[in-house]
Design a protein around this motif. Structure first.
Motif, PDB file in Angstrom:
ATOM      1  N   VAL A 129       0.815  -1.216   0.000  1.00 26.42           N
ATOM      2  CA  VAL A 129       0.000   0.000   0.000  1.00 26.42           C
ATOM      3  C   VAL A 129       0.850   1.270   0.000  1.00 26.42           C
ATOM      4  O   VAL A 129       0.342   2.349  -0.305  1.00 26.42           O
ATOM      5  CB  VAL A 129      -1.039   0.017   1.145  1.00 26.42           C
ATOM      6  N   TRP A 147      -6.358   1.690  -2.739  1.00 26.05           N
ATOM      7  CA  TRP A 147      -5.652   0.661  -1.986  1.00 26.05           C
ATOM      8  C   TRP A 147      -6.540   0.214  -0.829  1.00 26.05           C
ATOM      9  O   TRP A 147      -7.474   0.896  -0.432  1.00 26.05           O
ATOM     10  CB  TRP A 147      -4.310   1.154  -1.452  1.00 26.05           C
ATOM     11  N   ASP A 148      -6.212  -0.943  -0.308  1.00 28.56           N
ATOM     12  CA  ASP A 148      -6.892  -1.433   0.892  1.00 28.56           C
ATOM     13  C   ASP A 148      -6.067  -2.570   1.477  1.00 28.56           C
ATOM     14  O   ASP A 148      -5.253  -3.188   0.774  1.00 28.56           O
ATOM     15  CB  ASP A 148      -8.296  -1.935   0.564  1.00 28.56           C
TER      16      ASP A 148
END
Length: 152
Positions: A129, A147-148
């Motif tokens: 990330v 993102w995650d």
């Protein structure tokens, strides 16, 4: 389209094992920044979520960069090659339809790395990330929208 000279090496030693954690990377053809457009980037995210609904993989962390993605997954009920073929195909169809273009979206193949059990998954996720930060796209990770990670 020119074939990658050493593309066959991407497949050397590749195996698929349910329950194994993999870091997967796919790159847009000619590094075209198709996903620099937020709407197109969300189409990649939708493809990741579809793979989860189909119970092919569980997403642990991901980032969609302008010209590639990194996806940390736990493989479920499929082979890596099937997961990536379906994901890349879904993205290609939806992106081409969205921006009214034709032709291939992705470079041939993909990169995969099986994560060893002793590796710190949260550290791998943080590395993934933080890609937009290292690339100079944002000043802090929270400013990048694509993102995650399950830990954050």
């Amino acid at each position: 389209m020119p074939e990658l000279k050493h593309a066959h090496r991407l497949r050397t030693g590749r195996y698929s094992e349910a329950g194994q954690i993999y870091l997967l990377t796919a790159v847009v053809l000619n590094r075209e920044p198709l996903f620099g457009n937020f709407k197109n980037g969300r189409l990649v995210v939708d493809a990741f979520r579809t793979a989860e609904r189909e119970e092919f993989a569980t997403s642990l962390a991901w980032v969609v960069m302008p010209d590639h993605f990194h996806w940390l997954i736990e493989l479920k009920n499929t082979q890596l090659s099937t997961l990536m073929a379906r994901t890349k195909s879904r993205v290609a169809v939806t992106v081409n339809r969205s921006i009214r273009r034709q032709g291939p979206v992705w470079q041939h193949g993909y990169h995969d790395r099986a994560i060893r059990k002793e590796e710190d998954l949260q550290a791998v996720a943080r590395y993934i990330v933080a890609n937009p930060l290292r690339a100079g796209l944002v000043g802090k990770i929270g400013d990048y929208p694509l993102w995650d990670a399950i830990w954050l």
